[in-house]
Design an enzyme around this catalytic site. Structure first.
Site, short mmCIF file in Angstrom:
data_model
loop_
_atom_site.label_atom_id
_atom_site.label_comp_id
_atom_site.label_asym_id
_atom_site.label_seq_id
_atom_site.Cartn_x
_atom_site.Cartn_y
_atom_site.Cartn_z
N LYS A 179 24.89 76.87 19.49
CA LYS A 179 24.15 75.63 19.22
C LYS A 179 24.99 74.48 19.75
CE LYS A 179 23.71 72.38 16.89
NZ LYS A 179 23.78 71.00 17.44
N GLU A 182 23.55 68.19 20.40
CA GLU A 182 22.25 67.69 20.84
C GLU A 182 22.39 66.43 21.69
OE1 GLU A 182 23.65 67.57 17.98
OE2 GLU A 182 22.74 66.17 16.55
N SER A 232 33.28 67.18 13.55
CA SER A 232 33.91 66.26 12.60
C SER A 232 34.30 66.99 11.31
CB SER A 232 32.94 65.12 12.27
OG SER A 232 31.79 65.66 11.66
N CYS A 287 39.63 65.08 20.41
CA CYS A 287 40.21 65.37 19.09
C CYS A 287 41.72 65.34 19.16
CB CYS A 287 39.74 66.73 18.61
SG CYS A 287 40.41 68.07 19.58
P1 NAD Z 1 29.76 66.26 14.65
O1 NAD Z 1 30.45 66.86 13.49
O2 NAD Z 1 28.91 65.07 14.43
O3 NAD Z 1 28.84 67.35 15.36
C1 NAD Z 1 29.31 68.66 15.61
C2 NAD Z 1 28.14 69.62 15.54
O4 NAD Z 1 27.62 69.60 14.21
C3 NAD Z 1 27.01 69.26 16.48
O5 NAD Z 1 26.53 70.44 17.08
C4 NAD Z 1 25.97 68.64 15.56
O6 NAD Z 1 24.65 68.90 15.97
C5 NAD Z 1 26.22 69.29 14.23
N1 NAD Z 1 25.93 68.39 13.09
C6 NAD Z 1 26.00 67.04 13.08
N2 NAD Z 1 25.69 66.56 11.86
C7 NAD Z 1 25.41 67.63 11.09
C8 NAD Z 1 25.04 67.79 9.73
N3 NAD Z 1 24.88 66.75 8.92
N4 NAD Z 1 24.86 69.04 9.25
C9 NAD Z 1 25.03 70.10 10.04
N5 NAD Z 1 25.37 70.01 11.35
C10 NAD Z 1 25.57 68.79 11.87
O7 NAD Z 1 30.91 65.95 15.73
P2 NAD Z 1 30.78 65.17 17.11
O8 NAD Z 1 30.61 63.72 16.83
O9 NAD Z 1 29.83 65.85 18.01
O10 NAD Z 1 32.25 65.43 17.72
C11 NAD Z 1 33.35 64.63 17.43
C12 NAD Z 1 34.21 65.21 16.34
O11 NAD Z 1 34.63 66.52 16.69
C13 NAD Z 1 35.49 64.42 16.10
O12 NAD Z 1 35.74 64.36 14.72
C14 NAD Z 1 36.55 65.27 16.79
O13 NAD Z 1 37.86 65.09 16.30
C15 NAD Z 1 36.04 66.64 16.51
N6 NAD Z 1 36.60 67.60 17.45
C16 NAD Z 1 37.55 68.46 16.98
C17 NAD Z 1 38.14 69.36 17.84
C18 NAD Z 1 39.20 70.31 17.36
O14 NAD Z 1 39.49 71.27 18.05
N7 NAD Z 1 39.79 70.10 16.20
C19 NAD Z 1 37.76 69.40 19.18
C20 NAD Z 1 36.77 68.51 19.61
C21 NAD Z 1 36.18 67.62 18.73
#
Ligand code: NAD
Length: 503
Positions: A179, A182, A232, A287
């Site tokens: 997944k 989006e 996140s 990240c």
């Molecule tokens: P996000 O958490 O908003 O989204 C990640 C995934 O979760 C997406 O596929 C999204 O569709 C889904 N999602 C979003 N809201 C949701 C909800 N309420 N319930 C269930 N699923 C949901 O993250 P983002 O904004 O796409 O990415 C940035 C974040 O990712 C930053 O916090 C960054 O630090 C982190 N990140 C971490 C790493 C790592 O390896 N630690 C690597 C890259 C990014």
């Protein structure tokens, strides 16, 4: 939600076929430099989600028995196809995500390294054998695939992070439902198409699109055995709790606040250049971005030079040559970053360089925020506590390295950290005492190559095993121990043994 029909639609990948979703819920994929709508992505229905899992479950029956060499050869072919299509992949990625073209190639390349690693699966999925653990008894392990595994990925590395997941899951004999984010699923889909072209059989890799609902279906589906999540902290914690509650394995790599310590004995020129790249590259949307710098002692005098160097960075569309800092991914991200900058000022930090509202010729509608630097930051401020995920650097002063280490260890996150110094003794003490999972010594973004595993810690990670490297082979397999004895047909004199000991 937009329902215009002129733009192309992103397809689902189910059972080896690219299919149009029957959903009524769609979202626009928008070029962050121009606001052009590039495509529309569906939010998959429960039926489509179930079809993807059913296909993966069926495919597992044969895929798990496919010889390891045959699995490895698909990834040898796949890495070649990714190399051949590198420029196209980078162009798609830049259009939908915003990062510069060279950085988009880097995004694909860091994923490609995991594909290369997957092609070495024959060496990675070896079991153990102990000969003659009792009389005529041997014990050995089988590392068997789990079944259907799933991956949920973030917007900021739409090539690398999907490639952290499905190649290793599939190479170890599992089937997969992915997944993607989006916000930018197009390059991920192109990578999925290339995987099919490389020979991944129908059903072994499926892709569904959507948001929270699809993620929750993944966490709840009884046929999904393991979930890898990157994103996140808030969403990752929810995914971890929900997936593990449902008896699945889960690994969640989450948010960060990465600090660098600058010792006064560091090489100034090299250090400042490294800091700028790590703080402002990808517009701070990594990240492992360095978002906090702790200047120790005399290094505090370097601030004016740091600011002057930062002013030379070029803010422009990612597709333009010479761009250092592209747009952030969405208007919502821009608003959030801008409002955090305003809060930083209100809370008393000094806005030493304000990057808001840069003028970018030809891209008046882009989501641009230029490099921004705060000095006099203290740990209770919002700009320090929150992951800004934009090109904003917070500078803190410390009198000694010990004080700097205490600040970092008091921060809940543990993704990455770095020290810049010429002293081996300081570097070694830092490596020993710092409570962060990925440590750089004169290396600003210490993301390990796939010979190792990504090893963020504390609040940046839930689950014991990291993605790629050796750890992920454990994550994606179940260890079975076999204890065997072969009776000698002519042996006589055996007796009943009611103790637990093997004799
Ligand atoms: P996000 O958490 O908003 O989204 C990640 C995934 O979760 C997406 O596929 C999204 O569709 C889904 N999602 C979003 N809201 C949701 C909800 N309420 N319930 C269930 N699923 C949901 O993250 P983002 O904004 O796409 O990415 C940035 C974040 O990712 C930053 O916090 C960054 O630090 C982190 N990140 C971490 C790493 C790592 O390896 N630690 C690597 C890259 C990014």
């Amino acid at each position: 939600m937009n329902t215009t029909t002129q733009v192309p639609t992103v397809k689902l990948l189910i059972d080896g076929k690219l299919v149009e979703s029957k959903t009524s819920q769609w979202r626009d994929i928008v070029n962050p430099a121009t606001q052009e709508v590039l495509a529309r992505v569906p939010f998959a229905t429960p039926d489509e989600m179930n079809a993807a899992v059913a296909s993966a479950k069926e495919a597992f029956k044969t895929w798990r028995k496919t010889p390891i060499g045959a699995r490895a050869r698909i990834f040898l072919k796949y890495q070649q196809l990714i190399r051949e299509n590198m420029q196209e992949l980078a162009a798609i990625l830049t259009a939908e995500q915003g990062k510069t073209l060279p950085d988009a190639e880097g995004d694909v390349f860091r994923g490609l390294e995991v594909v290369e690693h997957a092609s070495a699966i024959g060496n990675l999925q070896l079991g153990e054998l102990a000969n003659n653990v009792a009389n005529g008894v041997d014990t050995y392990t089988l590392n068997q695939p789990l079944g259907v595994c799933a991956g949920i990925t973030p917007f900021n590395f739409p090539a690398m992070i999907p490639l952290w997941m499905f190649p290793m899951a599939i190479a170890t004999g599992n089937t997969f439902v992915l997944k993607p984010s989006e916000q930018d699923p197009m390059v991920t889909m192109r990578l999925a198409e290339l995987a099919m072209e490389a020979g991944v059989p129908a059903g072994v890799l499926n892709v569904v699109h959507g948001g929270a609902d699809v993620v929750n279906m993944i966490c709840d589906h009884p046929d999904i055995k393991a979930v890898s999540f990157v994103g996140s902290t808030k969403v990752g914690t929810h995914v971890y709790n929900r997936a593990t509650q449902n008896g699945k394995r889960a690994q969640c790599m989450m948010g960060a606040k990465n600090h660098a310590i600058i010792m006064p004995d560091a090489n100034k020129e090299q250090t400042l250049n490294n800091l700028l790249g790590a703080a402002f590259g990808a517009a701070g949307q990594r990240c492992m971005a360095l978002s906090v710098v702790i200047l120790v002692g005399e290094a505090q005098k370097w601030v004016p030079e740091l600011i002057e160097k930062t002013k030379t960075l070029k803010v422009n569309a990612g597709a333009e040559a010479g761009t250092d800092v592209g747009p952030v991914v969405s208007c919502a991200a821009l608003d959030r970053i801008s409002s955090l900058i305003a809060t930083g000022e209100q809370e008393g930090a000094t806005l030493a360089l304000d990057g808001r509202n840069p003028q970018v010729a030809g891209y008046a509608n882009g989501n641009f925020v230029g490099p921004t630097i705060f000095t006099n930051v203290s740990p209770e401020m919002s700009i320090y506590r929150e992951e800004i995920f934009g090109p904003v650097l917070c500078i803190i002063n410390a009198a000694t390295m010990d004080e700097a280490i205490d600040i970092i260890n008091a921060n809940p996150n543990g993704n990455g950290t770095a020290i810049f110094t010429r002293s081996g003794a300081s570097a070694r003490r830092f490596q020993e005492d710092i409570d962060v999972g990925q440590v750089g010594i004169n290396v600003p973004i210490p993301v390990p190559v796939p010979l190792f595993s990504f090893s963020g810690s504390r609040a940046s990670k839930l689950g014991d095993l990291g993605p790629y490297g050796k750890q992920v082979v454990q994550f994606y397999t179940q260890t079975k121990t076999v204890t065997q004895r072969w009776f000698d047909e002519d042996e006589t004199g055996s007796t009943v043994n009611t103790t637990i000991t093997l004799k």
